[in-house]
Scaffold this active site. Structure first.
Site, PDB file in Angstrom:
ATOM      1  N   PRO A  10       0.791  -1.228   0.000  1.00 42.68           N
ATOM      2  CA  PRO A  10       0.000   0.000   0.000  1.00 42.68           C
ATOM      3  C   PRO A  10       0.826   1.283   0.000  1.00 42.68           C
ATOM      4  CG  PRO A  10      -0.175  -1.125   2.116  1.00 42.68           C
ATOM      5  CD  PRO A  10       0.515  -2.072   1.166  1.00 42.68           C
ATOM      6  N   ASN A  11       0.380   2.203  -0.817  1.00 43.26           N
ATOM      7  CA  ASN A  11       0.917   3.565  -0.932  1.00 43.26           C
ATOM      8  C   ASN A  11       2.243   3.658  -1.678  1.00 43.26           C
ATOM      9  OD1 ASN A  11      -1.235   4.918   0.516  1.00 43.26           O
ATOM     10  ND2 ASN A  11      -0.436   3.887   2.333  1.00 43.26           N
ATOM     11  N   ARG A  18       5.508  12.166  -2.938  1.00 37.60           N
ATOM     12  CA  ARG A  18       5.287  12.736  -1.604  1.00 37.60           C
ATOM     13  C   ARG A  18       6.361  12.225  -0.652  1.00 37.60           C
ATOM     14  NH1 ARG A  18       0.287  11.786  -3.561  1.00 37.60           N
ATOM     15  NH2 ARG A  18      -1.219  13.474  -3.451  1.00 37.60           N
ATOM     16  N   TYR A  23      11.256   8.826   1.731  1.00 35.58           N
ATOM     17  CA  TYR A  23      11.298   7.747   0.730  1.00 35.58           C
ATOM     18  C   TYR A  23      12.072   8.096  -0.536  1.00 35.58           C
ATOM     19  CZ  TYR A  23       7.763   5.914   3.877  1.00 35.58           C
ATOM     20  OH  TYR A  23       7.112   5.473   4.996  1.00 35.58           O
ATOM     21  N   ASN A  74       8.176  -5.461  -0.471  1.00 31.50           N
ATOM     22  CA  ASN A  74       7.949  -4.351   0.455  1.00 31.50           C
ATOM     23  C   ASN A  74       6.451  -4.307   0.726  1.00 31.50           C
ATOM     24  OD1 ASN A  74       7.698  -2.020   1.916  1.00 31.50           O
ATOM     25  ND2 ASN A  74       9.005  -0.774   0.579  1.00 31.50           N
ATOM     26  N   ALA A  77       2.926  -0.736   5.179  1.00 29.91           N
ATOM     27  CA  ALA A  77       2.400  -0.756   6.549  1.00 29.91           C
ATOM     28  C   ALA A  77       1.846  -2.124   6.944  1.00 29.91           C
ATOM     29  CB  ALA A  77       1.316   0.316   6.698  1.00 29.91           C
ATOM     30  N   HIS A  80       3.569  -4.462   9.510  1.00 30.48           N
ATOM     31  CA  HIS A  80       3.433  -4.332  10.968  1.00 30.48           C
ATOM     32  C   HIS A  80       2.077  -4.803  11.486  1.00 30.48           C
ATOM     33  CE1 HIS A  80       6.880  -1.920   9.964  1.00 30.48           C
ATOM     34  NE2 HIS A  80       6.145  -1.015   9.341  1.00 30.48           N
ATOM     35  N   ASP A  87       1.184 -15.660   6.804  1.00 28.87           N
ATOM     36  CA  ASP A  87       0.728 -17.016   6.485  1.00 28.87           C
ATOM     37  C   ASP A  87       0.909 -17.322   4.999  1.00 28.87           C
ATOM     38  OD1 ASP A  87       0.053 -17.413   9.112  1.00 28.87           O
ATOM     39  OD2 ASP A  87      -2.107 -17.197   8.825  1.00 28.87           O
ATOM     40  N   GLU A  98      12.344  -9.396   2.764  1.00 29.04           N
ATOM     41  CA  GLU A  98      11.544  -8.244   3.205  1.00 29.04           C
ATOM     42  C   GLU A  98      12.338  -6.958   2.965  1.00 29.04           C
ATOM     43  OE1 GLU A  98      10.213  -8.573   7.284  1.00 29.04           O
ATOM     44  OE2 GLU A  98       9.999  -6.403   7.469  1.00 29.04           O
ATOM     45  N   HIS A 100      12.497  -2.632   3.156  1.00 27.89           N
ATOM     46  CA  HIS A 100      12.017  -1.299   3.557  1.00 27.89           C
ATOM     47  C   HIS A 100      13.006  -0.256   3.056  1.00 27.89           C
ATOM     48  CE1 HIS A 100       8.946  -3.147   5.867  1.00 27.89           C
ATOM     49  NE2 HIS A 100       9.848  -3.923   6.440  1.00 27.89           N
ATOM     50  N   SER A 102      12.977   2.951   4.187  1.00 25.56           N
ATOM     51  CA  SER A 102      13.404   3.684   5.385  1.00 25.56           C
ATOM     52  C   SER A 102      13.961   2.687   6.405  1.00 25.56           C
ATOM     53  CB  SER A 102      12.210   4.436   5.981  1.00 25.56           C
ATOM     54  OG  SER A 102      11.191   3.529   6.381  1.00 25.56           O
ATOM     55  N   ARG A 107      12.497   4.474  13.425  1.00 25.97           N
ATOM     56  CA  ARG A 107      11.243   5.239  13.343  1.00 25.97           C
ATOM     57  C   ARG A 107      10.334   4.897  14.543  1.00 25.97           C
ATOM     58  NH1 ARG A 107       8.945   5.005   7.376  1.00 25.97           N
ATOM     59  NH2 ARG A 107       7.763   6.763   8.194  1.00 25.97           N
ATOM     60  N   ARG A 111       6.657   0.528  14.095  1.00 28.35           N
ATOM     61  CA  ARG A 111       7.323   0.027  12.874  1.00 28.35           C
ATOM     62  C   ARG A 111       8.456  -0.952  13.194  1.00 28.35           C
ATOM     63  NH1 ARG A 111       5.189   3.463   8.815  1.00 28.35           N
ATOM     64  NH2 ARG A 111       4.786   5.539   9.644  1.00 28.35           N
TER      65      ARG A 111
HETATM   66  O1  CA2 Z   1      10.296   2.064   4.514  1.00 30.19           O
HETATM   67  C1  CA2 Z   1       9.495   1.389   3.864  1.00 30.19           C
HETATM   68  O2  CA2 Z   1       9.733   0.987   2.724  1.00 30.19           O
HETATM   69  C2  CA2 Z   1       8.112   1.095   4.454  1.00 30.19           C
HETATM   70  O3  CA2 Z   1       7.756  -0.242   4.109  1.00 30.19           O
HETATM   71  C3  CA2 Z   1       7.162   2.090   3.819  1.00 30.19           C
HETATM   72  C4  CA2 Z   1       5.755   2.043   4.404  1.00 30.19           C
HETATM   73  C5  CA2 Z   1       5.795   2.124   5.918  1.00 30.19           C
HETATM   74  O4  CA2 Z   1       4.479   1.962   6.445  1.00 30.19           O
HETATM   75  C6  CA2 Z   1       6.703   1.057   6.519  1.00 30.19           C
HETATM   76  O5  CA2 Z   1       6.711   1.216   7.906  1.00 30.19           O
HETATM   77  C7  CA2 Z   1       8.099   1.209   5.973  1.00 30.19           C
HETATM   78  C8  CA2 Z   1       4.933   3.214   3.870  1.00 30.19           C
HETATM   79  C9  CA2 Z   1       4.880   3.316   2.389  1.00 30.19           C
HETATM   80  C10 CA2 Z   1       4.284   4.647   2.036  1.00 30.19           C
HETATM   81  O6  CA2 Z   1       4.830   5.069   0.823  1.00 30.19           O
HETATM   82  C11 CA2 Z   1       4.703   6.371   0.482  1.00 30.19           C
HETATM   83  C12 CA2 Z   1       5.402   6.756  -0.621  1.00 30.19           C
HETATM   84  C13 CA2 Z   1       5.345   8.066  -1.016  1.00 30.19           C
HETATM   85  C14 CA2 Z   1       4.557   8.964  -0.325  1.00 30.19           C
HETATM   86  C15 CA2 Z   1       3.843   8.570   0.780  1.00 30.19           C
HETATM   87  C16 CA2 Z   1       3.913   7.240   1.176  1.00 30.19           C
END
Ligand code: CA2
Length: 146
Positions: A10-11, A18, A23, A74, A77, A80, A87, A98, A100, A102, A107, A111
């Site tokens: 997601p995202n 953003r 990121y 990846n 969220a 977590h 599963d 896995e 990430h 960041s 953080r 996380r």
């Molecule tokens: O650091 C990572 O790659 C994460 O998997 C990114 C997730 C975060 O919930 C994990 O804790 C760590 C969030 C992805 C959101 O991606 C965005 C990308 C651009 C703008 C806003 C969000």
């Protein structure tokens, strides 16, 4: 050519648009192309998928069984929160790394825990887009050595 699944949750479709301070500036297409280049240099190809839903990610993992030889994942969220993804990773019996971008351990506390980590080959966290390159290299090294 053996194929890897590059799976994003997601995202991550918003990468490069953003929160560049967290990121980076690279888009999802940039990151996917980095994975493709890295894999190709070692004789592997990639198929890239992204889903904003937990079910879509479970389906992509199931579809990898018998098709791809490993997964760089990846889960965003869902890392977590999701027992369903953990599963699914256990069920497909494929090596999964896995990812990430960041450093999740630097953080917020929520996380720091990953439901997926115990059923993954390993976790790469904190290297921005380079986390993907490192994950693909680790996955290929594991596959070639196994
Ligand atoms: O650091 C990572 O790659 C994460 O998997 C990114 C997730 C975060 O919930 C994990 O804790 C760590 C969030 C992805 C959101 O991606 C965005 C990308 C651009 C703008 C806003 C969000």
């Amino acid at each position: 050519m053996p194929e890897l699944l590059i799976l994003n949750g997601p995202n991550l479709n918003l990468l490069g648009t953003r929160q560049p301070e967290v990121y980076g500036h690279q888009t999802l297409a940039d990151v996917e192309s980095l994975c493709a280049q890295t894999a190709k240099a070692h004789g592997f190809s990639v198929v890239c998928k992204q889903s904003n839903s937990e079910g879509g990610l479970v389906d992509a993992l199931h579809a990898a069984r018998g098709t791809q030889v490993g997964v760089a994942f990846n889960a965003g969220a869902y890392t977590h929160t999701s027992v369903a993804l953990r599963d699914a990773i256990s069920a497909i019996e494929l090596p999964v790394v896995e990812i990430h971008m960041s450093n999740v351990h630097a953080r917020e506390d929520f996380r720091h825990h990953s439901y997926m980590a115990p059923v993954c080959l390993g976790q790469i966290s904190g290297f921005g887009a380079d986390s993907y390159r490192l994950a693909v290299e680790a996955l290929i090294r594991h596959i070639k050595g196994s």
